[in-house]
Structure formats: C-alpha cells, structure tokens
Design a protein around this motif. Sequence first.
Motif, short mmCIF file in Angstrom:
data_model
loop_
_atom_site.label_atom_id
_atom_site.label_comp_id
_atom_site.label_asym_id
_atom_site.label_seq_id
_atom_site.Cartn_x
_atom_site.Cartn_y
_atom_site.Cartn_z
N THR A 183 -34.30 -41.33 24.49
CA THR A 183 -34.28 -40.54 23.27
C THR A 183 -34.93 -41.34 22.16
O THR A 183 -34.96 -42.57 22.18
CB THR A 183 -32.85 -40.13 22.86
N ASP A 184 -35.42 -40.62 21.20
CA ASP A 184 -36.14 -41.20 20.08
C ASP A 184 -35.56 -40.59 18.81
O ASP A 184 -35.04 -39.48 18.84
CB ASP A 184 -37.63 -40.84 20.23
N SER A 185 -35.62 -41.32 17.72
CA SER A 185 -35.22 -40.77 16.42
C SER A 185 -36.38 -40.88 15.45
O SER A 185 -37.09 -41.88 15.44
CB SER A 185 -34.03 -41.55 15.85
N ARG A 186 -36.54 -39.84 14.65
CA ARG A 186 -37.58 -39.82 13.64
C ARG A 186 -36.97 -39.34 12.35
O ARG A 186 -36.18 -38.41 12.34
CB ARG A 186 -38.68 -38.88 14.11
N ILE A 187 -37.36 -39.96 11.25
CA ILE A 187 -36.89 -39.53 9.93
C ILE A 187 -38.06 -38.90 9.20
O ILE A 187 -39.17 -39.45 9.17
CB ILE A 187 -36.33 -40.71 9.12
N ILE A 188 -37.82 -37.71 8.63
CA ILE A 188 -38.83 -37.06 7.81
C ILE A 188 -38.18 -36.66 6.48
O ILE A 188 -36.96 -36.59 6.37
CB ILE A 188 -39.46 -35.83 8.49
N PHE A 189 -39.02 -36.40 5.51
CA PHE A 189 -38.59 -35.86 4.22
C PHE A 189 -39.25 -34.51 4.08
O PHE A 189 -40.47 -34.40 4.08
CB PHE A 189 -38.99 -36.81 3.08
N LEU A 217 -41.40 -29.99 17.72
CA LEU A 217 -40.68 -29.54 16.52
C LEU A 217 -41.54 -29.75 15.27
O LEU A 217 -41.67 -28.84 14.44
CB LEU A 217 -39.35 -30.29 16.40
N LEU A 218 -42.15 -30.92 15.15
CA LEU A 218 -42.99 -31.20 13.99
C LEU A 218 -44.22 -30.29 13.96
O LEU A 218 -44.65 -29.86 12.89
CB LEU A 218 -43.38 -32.68 13.95
N ASP A 219 -44.77 -29.98 15.13
CA ASP A 219 -45.89 -29.02 15.20
C ASP A 219 -45.44 -27.64 14.72
O ASP A 219 -46.19 -26.94 14.03
CB ASP A 219 -46.44 -28.92 16.63
N GLN A 220 -44.21 -27.25 15.07
CA GLN A 220 -43.70 -25.95 14.62
C GLN A 220 -43.50 -25.95 13.10
O GLN A 220 -43.75 -24.93 12.46
CB GLN A 220 -42.40 -25.62 15.34
N TYR A 221 -43.06 -27.07 12.54
CA TYR A 221 -42.96 -27.17 11.08
C TYR A 221 -44.34 -26.97 10.45
O TYR A 221 -44.48 -26.25 9.46
CB TYR A 221 -42.41 -28.53 10.66
N ASP A 222 -45.35 -27.62 11.04
CA ASP A 222 -46.73 -27.45 10.54
C ASP A 222 -47.17 -25.99 10.64
O ASP A 222 -47.72 -25.45 9.67
CB ASP A 222 -47.71 -28.31 11.35
N ASP A 223 -46.94 -25.39 11.79
CA ASP A 223 -47.34 -23.99 12.00
C ASP A 223 -46.67 -23.05 11.00
O ASP A 223 -47.26 -22.06 10.58
CB ASP A 223 -47.02 -23.53 13.42
N ALA A 224 -45.44 -23.37 10.62
CA ALA A 224 -44.69 -22.54 9.67
C ALA A 224 -45.02 -22.91 8.21
O ALA A 224 -44.44 -22.37 7.29
CB ALA A 224 -43.20 -22.69 9.91
N GLN A 225 -45.96 -23.83 8.06
CA GLN A 225 -46.41 -24.30 6.74
C GLN A 225 -45.25 -24.89 5.91
O GLN A 225 -45.17 -24.69 4.71
CB GLN A 225 -47.10 -23.18 5.98
N LEU A 226 -44.40 -25.64 6.60
CA LEU A 226 -43.33 -26.37 5.91
C LEU A 226 -43.89 -27.73 5.53
O LEU A 226 -44.57 -28.39 6.29
CB LEU A 226 -42.11 -26.54 6.83
N SER A 227 -43.59 -28.14 4.30
CA SER A 227 -44.13 -29.38 3.76
C SER A 227 -43.18 -30.54 4.06
O SER A 227 -42.03 -30.53 3.66
CB SER A 227 -44.30 -29.22 2.23
N PHE A 228 -43.71 -31.55 4.80
CA PHE A 228 -42.88 -32.72 5.13
C PHE A 228 -43.73 -33.98 5.21
O PHE A 228 -44.94 -33.92 5.41
CB PHE A 228 -42.11 -32.51 6.43
N ASP A 229 -43.06 -35.10 5.03
CA ASP A 229 -43.67 -36.43 5.19
C ASP A 229 -42.82 -37.21 6.17
O ASP A 229 -41.60 -37.15 6.14
CB ASP A 229 -43.69 -37.19 3.86
N ILE A 230 -43.48 -37.96 7.04
CA ILE A 230 -42.76 -38.80 7.99
C ILE A 230 -42.37 -40.08 7.29
O ILE A 230 -43.18 -40.73 6.64
CB ILE A 230 -43.61 -39.06 9.25
N GLY A 231 -41.06 -40.41 7.38
CA GLY A 231 -40.50 -41.54 6.64
C GLY A 231 -40.62 -42.83 7.31
O GLY A 231 -40.90 -43.26 8.26
#
Length: 91
Positions: free
Chosen positions: A7-13, A77-91
């Motif tokens: 498993t991996d963990s990623r933090i985004i804002f 999941l991050l690709d789906q955020y992009d597709d939905a035009q959700l604004s995020f930055d990887i922390g």
Amino acid sequence: MENANNTDSRIIFITLNSVRAVTRFVNINQKTNCETLINIDKNNVISAKSIMSIFSINLLKPLKETITGNNSDISKLLDQYDDAQLSFDIG
C-alpha cells in the motif's frame, strides 16, 4: 511511501469551491478502493466519502487529503479528479 503490504499513501491539497465540486469529489471517492481521509487538524480526520462530513468543515481553504491504497488505484483516483476538473496539488 510504499510499505511491505503493497500500500502507498499520498497527500494532496484539494480545493472544493462549489457544491458541484463537493458532489463530484464525494462521488469519485465513494467508488474507489482507496481509503480517503480529510485531515482537519493534527488529531482529527473525516472520511472523504461522506458528503455530510465534507459540508460540515471549512471549505474556504484547500483541504489536506490523505489517500491510501495501491499505487494503481491512487493514480486512477487522481486521474478521475483531473477528469472531473477538481483542482488539487500533490503535497
């Protein structure tokens, strides 16, 4: 950060600046195998899969989200955020 049980963990804002953005965000998170948690402060987290929880917090600033799962699921999941035009930055 990868660990022994694969498993991996990623933090985004992530910025959720409309009801539509919150709805998209929660709908995407409800369909993933990843654990998705919003860090409220040092000791408190809420599920990013709960629309009621999301609407109960301050949405005027970016939210710190911790995503835990296998690397492939996190990338999807991050690709789906992009597709939905959700604004995020990887922390």
